[in-house]
Enzyme design. Sequence first.
Site, mmCIF file in Angstrom:
data_model
loop_
_atom_site.group_PDB
_atom_site.id
_atom_site.type_symbol
_atom_site.label_atom_id
_atom_site.label_comp_id
_atom_site.label_asym_id
_atom_site.label_seq_id
_atom_site.Cartn_x
_atom_site.Cartn_y
_atom_site.Cartn_z
ATOM 1 N N LYS A 95 -49.953 23.062 12.277
ATOM 2 C CA LYS A 95 -50.018 22.263 13.506
ATOM 3 C C LYS A 95 -48.873 22.568 14.474
ATOM 4 O O LYS A 95 -49.039 22.488 15.691
ATOM 5 C CB LYS A 95 -50.032 20.772 13.168
ATOM 6 C CG LYS A 95 -51.350 20.286 12.599
ATOM 7 C CD LYS A 95 -51.328 18.785 12.384
ATOM 8 C CE LYS A 95 -52.715 18.268 12.055
ATOM 9 N NZ LYS A 95 -52.776 16.805 11.960
ATOM 10 N N ASP A 134 -55.296 13.758 17.546
ATOM 11 C CA ASP A 134 -54.912 12.760 16.532
ATOM 12 C C ASP A 134 -54.365 11.518 17.231
ATOM 13 O O ASP A 134 -54.728 10.390 16.913
ATOM 14 C CB ASP A 134 -53.799 13.306 15.622
ATOM 15 C CG ASP A 134 -54.327 14.192 14.507
ATOM 16 O OD1 ASP A 134 -55.513 14.057 14.147
ATOM 17 O OD2 ASP A 134 -53.549 15.016 13.994
HETATM 18 P P1 NAP Z 1 -46.317 15.105 6.590
HETATM 19 O O1 NAP Z 1 -45.994 15.714 7.909
HETATM 20 O O2 NAP Z 1 -46.245 15.931 5.347
HETATM 21 O O3 NAP Z 1 -45.347 13.824 6.396
HETATM 22 C C1 NAP Z 1 -45.329 13.151 5.185
HETATM 23 C C2 NAP Z 1 -44.493 11.874 5.320
HETATM 24 O O4 NAP Z 1 -44.594 11.164 4.076
HETATM 25 C C3 NAP Z 1 -42.999 12.136 5.560
HETATM 26 O O5 NAP Z 1 -42.506 11.123 6.382
HETATM 27 C C4 NAP Z 1 -42.424 12.026 4.140
HETATM 28 O O6 NAP Z 1 -41.080 11.637 4.105
HETATM 29 C C5 NAP Z 1 -43.272 10.909 3.577
HETATM 30 N N1 NAP Z 1 -43.288 10.941 2.110
HETATM 31 C C6 NAP Z 1 -43.870 11.882 1.332
HETATM 32 N N2 NAP Z 1 -43.671 11.574 0.018
HETATM 33 C C7 NAP Z 1 -42.966 10.418 -0.002
HETATM 34 C C8 NAP Z 1 -42.449 9.599 -1.058
HETATM 35 N N3 NAP Z 1 -42.627 9.918 -2.344
HETATM 36 N N4 NAP Z 1 -41.782 8.480 -0.717
HETATM 37 C C9 NAP Z 1 -41.607 8.145 0.584
HETATM 38 N N5 NAP Z 1 -42.056 8.879 1.630
HETATM 39 C C10 NAP Z 1 -42.723 10.002 1.337
HETATM 40 O O7 NAP Z 1 -47.775 14.474 6.580
HETATM 41 P P2 NAP Z 1 -48.665 14.000 7.829
HETATM 42 O O8 NAP Z 1 -49.501 15.128 8.301
HETATM 43 O O9 NAP Z 1 -47.782 13.295 8.792
HETATM 44 O O10 NAP Z 1 -49.683 12.973 7.100
HETATM 45 C C11 NAP Z 1 -49.238 11.714 6.631
HETATM 46 C C12 NAP Z 1 -50.438 10.862 6.207
HETATM 47 O O11 NAP Z 1 -51.327 10.667 7.301
HETATM 48 C C13 NAP Z 1 -51.304 11.485 5.090
HETATM 49 O O12 NAP Z 1 -51.724 10.439 4.227
HETATM 50 C C14 NAP Z 1 -52.481 12.076 5.830
HETATM 51 O O13 NAP Z 1 -53.642 12.142 5.006
HETATM 52 C C15 NAP Z 1 -52.647 11.057 6.948
HETATM 53 N N6 NAP Z 1 -53.316 11.606 8.146
HETATM 54 C C16 NAP Z 1 -54.474 11.023 8.544
HETATM 55 C C17 NAP Z 1 -55.128 11.501 9.665
HETATM 56 C C18 NAP Z 1 -56.416 10.852 10.088
HETATM 57 O O14 NAP Z 1 -57.137 11.427 10.927
HETATM 58 N N7 NAP Z 1 -56.726 9.679 9.575
HETATM 59 C C19 NAP Z 1 -54.597 12.579 10.404
HETATM 60 C C20 NAP Z 1 -53.389 13.150 9.975
HETATM 61 C C21 NAP Z 1 -52.761 12.653 8.832
HETATM 62 P P3 NAP Z 1 -39.895 12.743 4.153
HETATM 63 O O15 NAP Z 1 -39.747 13.105 5.608
HETATM 64 O O16 NAP Z 1 -38.729 12.024 3.592
HETATM 65 O O17 NAP Z 1 -40.358 13.897 3.318
#
Ligand code: NAP
Length: 282
Positions: free
Chosen positions: A67, A103
Amino acid sequence: MTHRWACLLGQPVAHSLSPALHNAAFCSLGIDAHYEAWEVAPGALGEAILRLRAAECMGANVTAPHKRAAVGYMDEVSAEVLALGVLNTIVNQGGRLIGDNTDARGLSRWMREVEIETAGRSALVLGAGGAARAAVWALADLQAASVRVLNRTVQRAQAVVTSLQPSLKAVELSWGPLDEAARPASAVWNVVVNATSLGHHGGALDLHPSCYSRDSVAIELAYNPPETGFMVAARQAGARAENGLGMLLHQAGLAFERWTGEAAPMDVYEQAALLAAQRSAA
Ligand code: NAP
């Protein structure tokens, strides 16, 4: 008329609902087009994006881990991409590639549709990745008064706030560590968005129930599984809880509208998502 196509660039892509959604939409509107998922390794992104300039290509969706990197290959980007630094949609306009982020607008459009009251209210966003950035943008678009971003890696929460505040001047942004959410809240939050990947991975989030009132809405951005511990805990605390399926369908709908110039058949998306969920449960 030429057969057209669009695709998803990511790694992995096998789990994605996008082919099922868009192919069902093309079919229902009688559009001669298809959508496919391309497994693209980081080193192959440039070559994959080059193929999107073909005359019969309408564009693409982009998912993790591309992305941010995909932005550098665009001829032009939307205001959302400029603010957020990440894109999820590419539109091919006569060989020129336009980067967009549906998004963020997908989330705010869905929140409006399901009447999640946000104007003048306070919101909490948990997480600091791409989804959290989109959530902050959507809450600002819905005229939230303030948004606090909490993250395990606190520097990332700070980076979200400092990079977005200049383009989101009307909302007060602040940041802190994720463990702040586990302590009794000094005030309730009207909207709490879980944008950590814990929901998707089945992990538990430690959130103190005093952060909710009966008017609060908890939004889990993950949609698979459809019900997470975060949602169950929010309901137990008296709040309304929703998952991320609405955001997914609306980001898809906005991309479809940009590619085809036609309104997306949201009922067809809902049916296709339901069918895919039933298939994966069987
Ligand atoms: P990302 O960029 O990988 O970010 C992940 C986030 O989760 C970071 O803030 C990370 O914290 C935190 N995290 C991961 N493991 C953790 C743990 N064990 N304890 C506490 N915090 C933790 O992912 P993303 O793309 O933003 O996606 C995040 C969520 O949104 C996912 O569930 C994804 O499926 C969902 N999503 C949904 C849509 C939709 O259309 N509905 C679209 C995009 C994403 P750190 O920074 O400390 O690593």
